[in-house]
Motif scaffolding. Structure first.
Motif, PDB file in Angstrom:
ATOM      1  N   ALA A   1       0.854  -1.199   0.000  1.00 37.15           N
ATOM      2  CA  ALA A   1       0.000   0.000   0.000  1.00 37.15           C
ATOM      3  C   ALA A   1       0.883   1.239   0.000  1.00 37.15           C
ATOM      4  O   ALA A   1       2.026   1.214   0.475  1.00 37.15           O
ATOM      5  CB  ALA A   1      -0.895  -0.011   1.229  1.00 37.15           C
TER       6      ALA A   1
ATOM      7  N   LEU B   1       1.600   4.945   1.324  1.00 37.13           N
ATOM      8  CA  LEU B   1       1.289   5.905   2.382  1.00 37.13           C
ATOM      9  C   LEU B   1       1.297   7.289   1.740  1.00 37.13           C
ATOM     10  O   LEU B   1       2.161   7.578   0.917  1.00 37.13           O
ATOM     11  CB  LEU B   1       2.352   5.852   3.481  1.00 37.13           C
ATOM     12  CG  LEU B   1       2.508   4.514   4.211  1.00 37.13           C
ATOM     13  CD1 LEU B   1       3.712   4.558   5.147  1.00 37.13           C
ATOM     14  CD2 LEU B   1       1.245   4.186   4.993  1.00 37.13           C
TER      15      LEU B   1
ATOM     16  N   LYS C   1      -0.400  10.819  -0.208  1.00 37.28           N
ATOM     17  CA  LYS C   1      -1.376  11.333  -1.177  1.00 37.28           C
ATOM     18  C   LYS C   1      -1.493  10.444  -2.423  1.00 37.28           C
ATOM     19  O   LYS C   1      -0.496   9.894  -2.890  1.00 37.28           O
ATOM     20  CB  LYS C   1      -0.886  12.739  -1.594  1.00 37.28           C
ATOM     21  CG  LYS C   1      -1.951  13.681  -2.018  1.00 37.28           C
ATOM     22  CD  LYS C   1      -1.364  15.089  -2.154  1.00 37.28           C
ATOM     23  CE  LYS C   1      -1.608  15.683  -3.506  1.00 37.28           C
ATOM     24  NZ  LYS C   1      -0.615  15.600  -4.511  1.00 37.28           N
ATOM     25  N   GLN C   2      -2.691  10.368  -2.959  1.00 39.83           N
ATOM     26  CA  GLN C   2      -2.942   9.603  -4.190  1.00 39.83           C
ATOM     27  C   GLN C   2      -2.267  10.304  -5.380  1.00 39.83           C
ATOM     28  O   GLN C   2      -2.626  11.442  -5.683  1.00 39.83           O
ATOM     29  CB  GLN C   2      -4.457   9.532  -4.380  1.00 39.83           C
ATOM     30  CG  GLN C   2      -4.931   8.807  -5.588  1.00 39.83           C
ATOM     31  CD  GLN C   2      -6.458   8.839  -5.674  1.00 39.83           C
ATOM     32  OE1 GLN C   2      -7.177   8.771  -4.684  1.00 39.83           O
ATOM     33  NE2 GLN C   2      -6.959   8.964  -6.887  1.00 39.83           N
TER      34      GLN C   2
ATOM     35  N   ILE D   1      -6.407   2.009  -7.540  1.00 33.86           N
ATOM     36  CA  ILE D   1      -7.005   2.917  -6.558  1.00 33.86           C
ATOM     37  C   ILE D   1      -8.356   2.307  -6.209  1.00 33.86           C
ATOM     38  O   ILE D   1      -9.204   2.156  -7.086  1.00 33.86           O
ATOM     39  CB  ILE D   1      -7.221   4.321  -7.179  1.00 33.86           C
ATOM     40  CG1 ILE D   1      -5.923   4.808  -7.827  1.00 33.86           C
ATOM     41  CG2 ILE D   1      -7.722   5.305  -6.129  1.00 33.86           C
ATOM     42  CD1 ILE D   1      -6.123   5.909  -8.859  1.00 33.86           C
ATOM     43  N   ASP D   2      -8.532   1.900  -4.948  1.00 29.20           N
ATOM     44  CA  ASP D   2      -9.792   1.223  -4.632  1.00 29.20           C
ATOM     45  C   ASP D   2     -10.917   2.238  -4.414  1.00 29.20           C
ATOM     46  O   ASP D   2     -10.708   3.458  -4.518  1.00 29.20           O
ATOM     47  CB  ASP D   2      -9.626   0.244  -3.462  1.00 29.20           C
ATOM     48  CG  ASP D   2      -9.382   0.929  -2.127  1.00 29.20           C
ATOM     49  OD1 ASP D   2      -9.646   2.149  -2.022  1.00 29.20           O
ATOM     50  OD2 ASP D   2      -8.919   0.256  -1.194  1.00 29.20           O
TER      51      ASP D   2
ATOM     52  N   GLY E   1     -12.242   3.318  -1.894  1.00 29.00           N
ATOM     53  CA  GLY E   1     -12.013   4.253  -0.803  1.00 29.00           C
ATOM     54  C   GLY E   1     -10.884   5.238  -1.106  1.00 29.00           C
ATOM     55  O   GLY E   1     -10.482   6.003  -0.230  1.00 29.00           O
TER      56      GLY E   1
ATOM     57  N   ARG F   1      -7.790   4.414  -1.748  1.00 30.50           N
ATOM     58  CA  ARG F   1      -6.512   3.891  -1.267  1.00 30.50           C
ATOM     59  C   ARG F   1      -5.712   3.373  -2.467  1.00 30.50           C
ATOM     60  O   ARG F   1      -6.238   2.633  -3.294  1.00 30.50           O
ATOM     61  CB  ARG F   1      -6.791   2.728  -0.303  1.00 30.50           C
ATOM     62  CG  ARG F   1      -5.788   2.562   0.813  1.00 30.50           C
ATOM     63  CD  ARG F   1      -6.311   1.528   1.800  1.00 30.50           C
ATOM     64  NE  ARG F   1      -6.296   0.194   1.242  1.00 30.50           N
ATOM     65  CZ  ARG F   1      -5.350  -0.700   1.510  1.00 30.50           C
ATOM     66  NH1 ARG F   1      -4.359  -0.423   2.307  1.00 30.50           N
ATOM     67  NH2 ARG F   1      -5.415  -1.904   0.966  1.00 30.50           N
TER      68      ARG F   1
ATOM     69  N   LYS G   1      -2.767   1.063  -4.019  1.00 29.79           N
ATOM     70  CA  LYS G   1      -1.892  -0.066  -3.718  1.00 29.79           C
ATOM     71  C   LYS G   1      -1.180  -0.489  -4.995  1.00 29.79           C
ATOM     72  O   LYS G   1      -1.676  -0.273  -6.109  1.00 29.79           O
ATOM     73  CB  LYS G   1      -2.654  -1.219  -3.084  1.00 29.79           C
ATOM     74  CG  LYS G   1      -3.769  -1.771  -3.928  1.00 29.79           C
ATOM     75  CD  LYS G   1      -4.602  -2.773  -3.156  1.00 29.79           C
ATOM     76  CE  LYS G   1      -5.650  -3.440  -4.024  1.00 29.79           C
ATOM     77  NZ  LYS G   1      -6.837  -2.652  -4.253  1.00 29.79           N
TER      78      LYS G   1
ATOM     79  N   ASP H   1       1.195  -5.053   2.416  1.00 31.51           N
ATOM     80  CA  ASP H   1      -0.257  -5.061   2.596  1.00 31.51           C
ATOM     81  C   ASP H   1      -0.758  -6.506   2.629  1.00 31.51           C
ATOM     82  O   ASP H   1      -0.481  -7.219   3.567  1.00 31.51           O
ATOM     83  CB  ASP H   1      -0.891  -4.215   1.486  1.00 31.51           C
ATOM     84  CG  ASP H   1      -2.280  -3.707   1.842  1.00 31.51           C
ATOM     85  OD1 ASP H   1      -2.748  -4.028   2.928  1.00 31.51           O
ATOM     86  OD2 ASP H   1      -2.901  -2.984   1.034  1.00 31.51           O
TER      87      ASP H   1
END
Ligand SMILES: Cc1cc2nc3c(=O)[nH]c(=O)nc-3n(C[C@H](O)[C@H](O)[C@H](O)COP(=O)(O)OP(=O)(O)OC[C@H]3O[C@@H](n4cnc5c(N)ncnc54)[C@H](O)[C@@H]3O)c2cc1C
Length: 369
Positions: A234, A236, A238-239, A260-261, A263, A265, A267, A310
């Motif tokens: 994953a 950590l 900002k996207q 990008i899931d 939510g 997030r 990964k 993750d």
């Protein structure tokens, strides 16, 4: 008369989709799931990407069910208001030598009826994703992401509404062929044996194992199994992207890509690590070095310490590291000769995307009995 008309073994996304389709086709369906919940195995350990259907050999089952399944899935999700996003993805070539790999993907996509894929030059790619470095890229607007658990709950709900039922904590412990159907031992806390007319073996990693316990099942139709773990790290912070970003694919996977899931997030993964069994799910933090190196080929600004180990999923492979990737197998009686049995084998990626289309083929194969 049988105790059970149609038994679906396994409540992953594919088993649930098949059970729903069978229940809607007026079959009396029971789903037996060994775990204590639905979708806890491979269906909970993937990228949750809705694939467009651009990677697979044209005419293959994978290509057909992925394209058809993707179209059906978007409609299904939209009509029910289930969480998903057609965010699109970039597949990037970071050197001129990778361009032929993108050309192959473009040719396969066109031959499989995916007309929306288009070329981006380096400037266009940069305008869309300023952080990404590449020589040239493909944009796949049909690619998206889905909340796979919401999808599975919906499939189960519709199966139950059509009369189907689910038995959790119920591993299939044994089965035998009878004159007209099967005798099946249901394990768990309350073991029992029932007569069953038809079976869908959708047990994922357990599917070939189950076949080895069915006396008289032709051994040449039981595939050799291999396990290719896919580790994720994953991000950590900002996207960095608004699209999914993929490198050119590797032999047994799609390369360490960014998803990008629902939510938000981010990964990276999955990589490919050949392992001996399907329970080896711990991510070794030492693999981070390889991830940093792979990701920085297309995202040079990735900072040290930004990745954290993750989760992992295990691909239900039917080929070893040096063998070519085979097609999905939906083996019905026309293949193995055992009436009333459909085996779903090697349903790795894009099985989630393809689930609704695979389900229709299962219904067809059982109806042709
Ligand atoms: C790393 C990774 C990334 C992936 N990414 C994507 C992606 O982005 N998009 C996509 O489309 N696909 C993706 N896939 C593929 C997708 O996850 C699978 O195709 C799909 O989840 C398979 O679902 P399934 O129902 O066949 O198997 P599973 O989810 O494994 O379900 C099988 C079920 O059978 C049960 N079972 C086993 N043995 C027995 C028994 N004896 N009795 C009763 N129950 C039993 C298990 O408990 C399990 O719940 C990915 C896969 C992996 C591994």
């Amino acid at each position: 008369m049988h105790d059970i008309d149609c038994l679906v073994i396994g409540a992953g996304v594919v088993g649930l989709a098949a059970a729903r389709a069978l229940a809607l086709a007026c079959r009396e369906v029971v789903i037996a799931e060994a775990a204590e919940g639905i979708g806890t195995q491979t269906s909970a350990r993937n990228s949750e990407v809705i694939h467009a259907g651009i990677y697979y050999p044209p005419g293959s089952l994978k290509a057909r069910v992925c394209v058809e399944g993707r179209k059906r899935l978007y409609v299904y999700l939209r009509e029910r208001g289930l969480p998903h996003k057609a965010c699109g993805k970039l597949i990037v070539a970071t050197s001129a030598s990778q361009k032929p790999a993108l050309e192959t993907i473009m040719a396969r996509a066109q031959a499989s009826g995916v007309e929306t894929l288009r070329w981006l030059d380096a400037g266009e790619a940069k305008a869309m994703e300023p952080e990404v470095r590449c020589e040239i890229a493909l944009l796949s607007p049909d690619t998206g992401v889905v909340d796979s658990h919401a999808l599975m709950l919906s499939l189960l709900g519709e199966c139950e509404a059509a009369g189907g039922s689910l038995a959790l904590n119920t591993p299939i412990a044994g089965w035998r062929r009878e004159a007209d159907g099967f005798s099946v031992d249901f394990g768990g806390e309350d073991p029992a044996t029932y007569s069953v007319k038809t079976i869908v073996n959708s047990a994922g990693h357990g599917a070939p194992r189950l076949l080895r316990t069915l006396d008289g099942f032709p051994p040449e139709h039981i595939p050799k199994q291999s396990f290719a773990k896919g580790n994720y790290f994953a991000l950590l912070g900002k996207q960095p992207f608004s699209h999914l970003v993929y490198p050119v694919p590797e032999a047994a996977g799609l390369g360490i890509h960014a998803t990008i899931d629902m939510g938000g997030r981010v990964k990276f993964g999955p990589d490919v690590e050949w392992v001996d069994d399907d329970q080896d799910l711990v991510v070794d933090p030492q693999r981070a070095d390889k991830f940093y190196a792979a990701i920085r080929t297309y995202w040079p600004a990735l900072s040290d310490g930004a990745l954290v180990a993750d989760y992992a999923g295990i691909r239900p492979k039917l080929h070893g590291p040096t063998e070519p990737m085979p097609d999905f197998r939906i083996d019905g009686p026309e293949v193995h000769g055992v009436a009333g049995l459909v085996n779903l084998l090697g349903i790795e990626s894009p099985g989630l995307t393809s689930s609704l289309a695979i389900a229709d083929l299962v219904v067809e194969r059982l109806a042709a009995r």
